[in-house]
Structure formats: C-alpha cells, structure tokens
Write a protein that holds these residues in place. Sequence first.
Motif, PDB file in Angstrom:
ATOM      1  N   GLN A 280       0.835  -1.205   0.000  1.00  0.00           N
ATOM      2  CA  GLN A 280       0.000   0.000   0.000  1.00  0.00           C
ATOM      3  C   GLN A 280       0.869   1.256   0.000  1.00  0.00           C
ATOM      4  N   ILE A 281       1.897   1.274   0.821  1.00  0.00           N
ATOM      5  CA  ILE A 281       2.813   2.422   0.871  1.00  0.00           C
ATOM      6  C   ILE A 281       3.494   2.596  -0.486  1.00  0.00           C
ATOM      7  N   HIS A 282       3.985   1.493  -1.057  1.00  0.00           N
ATOM      8  CA  HIS A 282       4.695   1.528  -2.333  1.00  0.00           C
ATOM      9  C   HIS A 282       3.798   2.055  -3.455  1.00  0.00           C
ATOM     10  N   SER A 283       2.545   1.635  -3.457  1.00  0.00           N
ATOM     11  CA  SER A 283       1.632   1.999  -4.553  1.00  0.00           C
ATOM     12  C   SER A 283       1.345   3.500  -4.618  1.00  0.00           C
ATOM     13  N   ALA A 284       1.558   4.205  -3.517  1.00  0.00           N
ATOM     14  CA  ALA A 284       1.318   5.646  -3.512  1.00  0.00           C
ATOM     15  C   ALA A 284       2.365   6.405  -4.318  1.00  0.00           C
ATOM     16  N   PHE A 285       3.498   5.764  -4.610  1.00  0.00           N
ATOM     17  CA  PHE A 285       4.603   6.475  -5.227  1.00  0.00           C
ATOM     18  C   PHE A 285       4.989   5.990  -6.619  1.00  0.00           C
ATOM     19  N   PHE A 286       4.566   4.802  -6.998  1.00  0.00           N
ATOM     20  CA  PHE A 286       5.047   4.217  -8.243  1.00  0.00           C
ATOM     21  C   PHE A 286       3.905   3.771  -9.140  1.00  0.00           C
ATOM     22  N   ALA A 287       4.034   4.063 -10.437  1.00  0.00           N
ATOM     23  CA  ALA A 287       3.016   3.646 -11.399  1.00  0.00           C
ATOM     24  C   ALA A 287       2.981   2.121 -11.484  1.00  0.00           C
ATOM     25  N   ARG A 288       4.142   1.498 -11.426  1.00  0.00           N
ATOM     26  CA  ARG A 288       4.238   0.038 -11.420  1.00  0.00           C
ATOM     27  C   ARG A 288       4.490  -0.372  -9.968  1.00  0.00           C
TER      28      ARG A 288
ATOM     29  N   ALA B 182      10.512   3.881   1.026  1.00  0.00           N
ATOM     30  CA  ALA B 182       9.284   4.675   1.004  1.00  0.00           C
ATOM     31  C   ALA B 182       8.771   4.876   2.421  1.00  0.00           C
ATOM     32  N   ILE B 183       8.246   6.050   2.649  1.00  0.00           N
ATOM     33  CA  ILE B 183       7.603   6.403   3.913  1.00  0.00           C
ATOM     34  C   ILE B 183       6.142   6.686   3.607  1.00  0.00           C
ATOM     35  N   ASP B 184       5.256   6.172   4.433  1.00  0.00           N
ATOM     36  CA  ASP B 184       3.825   6.409   4.268  1.00  0.00           C
ATOM     37  C   ASP B 184       3.592   7.893   4.023  1.00  0.00           C
ATOM     38  N   SER B 185       2.768   8.214   3.027  1.00  0.00           N
ATOM     39  CA  SER B 185       2.578   9.612   2.639  1.00  0.00           C
ATOM     40  C   SER B 185       2.076  10.483   3.791  1.00  0.00           C
ATOM     41  N   GLY B 186       1.332   9.928   4.721  1.00  0.00           N
ATOM     42  CA  GLY B 186       0.845  10.686   5.864  1.00  0.00           C
ATOM     43  C   GLY B 186       1.890  10.922   6.939  1.00  0.00           C
ATOM     44  N   GLN B 187       3.060  10.308   6.792  1.00  0.00           N
ATOM     45  CA  GLN B 187       4.121  10.425   7.790  1.00  0.00           C
ATOM     46  C   GLN B 187       5.337  11.189   7.278  1.00  0.00           C
ATOM     47  N   GLN B 188       5.283  11.683   6.062  1.00  0.00           N
ATOM     48  CA  GLN B 188       6.436  12.361   5.482  1.00  0.00           C
ATOM     49  C   GLN B 188       6.664  13.725   6.118  1.00  0.00           C
TER      50      GLN B 188
ATOM     51  N   GLN C 166       3.377  -1.532  16.097  1.00  0.00           N
ATOM     52  CA  GLN C 166       2.155  -2.089  15.522  1.00  0.00           C
ATOM     53  C   GLN C 166       1.729  -1.430  14.206  1.00  0.00           C
ATOM     54  N   LYS C 167       2.426  -0.376  13.789  1.00  0.00           N
ATOM     55  CA  LYS C 167       2.038   0.320  12.563  1.00  0.00           C
ATOM     56  C   LYS C 167       3.275   0.534  11.698  1.00  0.00           C
ATOM     57  N   LEU C 168       3.251  -0.022  10.484  1.00  0.00           N
ATOM     58  CA  LEU C 168       4.350   0.167   9.547  1.00  0.00           C
ATOM     59  C   LEU C 168       4.255   1.563   8.952  1.00  0.00           C
ATOM     60  N   LEU C 169       5.340   2.326   9.098  1.00  0.00           N
ATOM     61  CA  LEU C 169       5.384   3.696   8.591  1.00  0.00           C
ATOM     62  C   LEU C 169       6.208   3.803   7.306  1.00  0.00           C
ATOM     63  N   GLY C 170       7.061   2.816   7.054  1.00  0.00           N
ATOM     64  CA  GLY C 170       7.905   2.846   5.869  1.00  0.00           C
ATOM     65  C   GLY C 170       8.793   1.628   5.806  1.00  0.00           C
ATOM     66  N   PHE C 171       9.554   1.529   4.723  1.00  0.00           N
ATOM     67  CA  PHE C 171      10.435   0.383   4.541  1.00  0.00           C
ATOM     68  C   PHE C 171      11.590   0.757   3.619  1.00  0.00           C
TER      69      PHE C 171
ATOM     70  N   GLY D   8      12.451   9.239   6.846  1.00  0.00           N
ATOM     71  CA  GLY D   8      13.234   8.667   5.749  1.00  0.00           C
ATOM     72  C   GLY D   8      14.720   8.698   6.049  1.00  0.00           C
ATOM     73  N   LYS D   9      15.167   9.788   6.648  1.00  0.00           N
ATOM     74  CA  LYS D   9      16.589   9.910   7.000  1.00  0.00           C
ATOM     75  C   LYS D   9      16.972   8.876   8.065  1.00  0.00           C
ATOM     76  N   SER D  10      16.123   8.706   9.065  1.00  0.00           N
ATOM     77  CA  SER D  10      16.397   7.704  10.107  1.00  0.00           C
ATOM     78  C   SER D  10      16.419   6.304   9.528  1.00  0.00           C
ATOM     79  N   LEU D  11      15.460   6.015   8.667  1.00  0.00           N
ATOM     80  CA  LEU D  11      15.385   4.693   8.055  1.00  0.00           C
ATOM     81  C   LEU D  11      16.586   4.432   7.165  1.00  0.00           C
ATOM     82  N   LEU D  12      16.945   5.399   6.327  1.00  0.00           N
ATOM     83  CA  LEU D  12      18.083   5.201   5.426  1.00  0.00           C
ATOM     84  C   LEU D  12      19.376   5.041   6.217  1.00  0.00           C
ATOM     85  N   ARG D  13      19.553   5.819   7.275  1.00  0.00           N
ATOM     86  CA  ARG D  13      20.758   5.697   8.114  1.00  0.00           C
ATOM     87  C   ARG D  13      20.875   4.282   8.680  1.00  0.00           C
ATOM     88  N   ALA D  14      19.793   3.772   9.245  1.00  0.00           N
ATOM     89  CA  ALA D  14      19.807   2.430   9.831  1.00  0.00           C
ATOM     90  C   ALA D  14      20.021   1.368   8.760  1.00  0.00           C
TER      91      ALA D  14
END
Length: 163
Positions: A29-37, A85-91, A64-69, A96-102
């Motif tokens: 669901q998160i991915h589909s918000a950003f990519f045509a495919r 990707a980060i959930d559009s409501g959480q951007q 309990q809630k996935l915010l991004g991956f 994204g910076k924390s996730l990419l760093r980790a």
Amino acid sequence: MKLPWPFSPRALDPVIRALQDRWLHKAAQIHSAFFARAWGPADFTELLVDQSVVADGLFDGTGQKLLGFALSRKVAPEAELLSIAIDSGQQGRGLGKSLLRAHLSRLASQEIQEIFLEVEQENVSAISLYRSFGFVTVGERTGYYQKKDGSRATALVMRASLT
C-alpha cells in the motif's frame, strides 16, 4: 507543542527492525502511492524470501504500525537500494533519513562497501536525502520510470561508499 494525553514516549519514537511477511499488504500500500508500477504483496513475498535482500521496516513506537520500509539486494561487495518509502501521511518528519541511516548501517555491517540506486531526476527531496548520505550521480537512464500519467521519466543512477 501539545502532547497526547496520556503521554506515551513510545508513541513518539519509531523503531526500525527487519521487515516480516505479516507487513506485506501495508508495504504494498505504501509503495503503490509512489510508483506507477507498484509492487503487490506477492512481489514483497518474493523479495523477502530472497537471501540476498535486506529488508528493514520503520514502525511506530508501539511496533504495531508500519510507517515505511527500505529494501536492498546485496551482491557483495555491492548492494542496490531497490526501494525506500515512507507512508505519505508520515512524510516531513525525518523518518526517511532515520530509516536510510539504519539501513545503510545494516548493509555496512554485512560487508557491503558500495551501494547504488536509481531515483527519478525530478524527485528533488529524495535526491537531497541521498546526497546528504554521500551519494553522487554516476549516470542517467532516459525513460527509465513510467509515471502514473503514462509519461516516462529519466532516472539518475547514484552511488555511495559505505566504507
């Protein structure tokens, strides 16, 4: 800033851990918000069973809630960032910076020395994020991305050293 009551510090501190199959539908669901495919749950399943793929999830403080991956494929000593990707409501919260760093730290701990990615050349915020981690543009792929409106967009190929 008004804090939620009753105050719960756990709700404010996201956690990053390995992405598991129980989160495939939300990741899709998160991915589909950003990519045509967009990738569906089956695509994520295929990636998660691949031993060369490193998959990290970013969760709210309760876990309990996935915010991004972030997902990368390793071919030592290199890796390719397949998607982040980060959930559009959480951007806009620095998630994204924390996730990419980790994610990059996890790859470095697995002896990955360089990482590559493709990013749409018009995605200024993503390019800025990647540059803050030392990524540099090393090429272009004209017409690489199909956009939701059916047009094609150029991808920048970027590389960073993790050593």
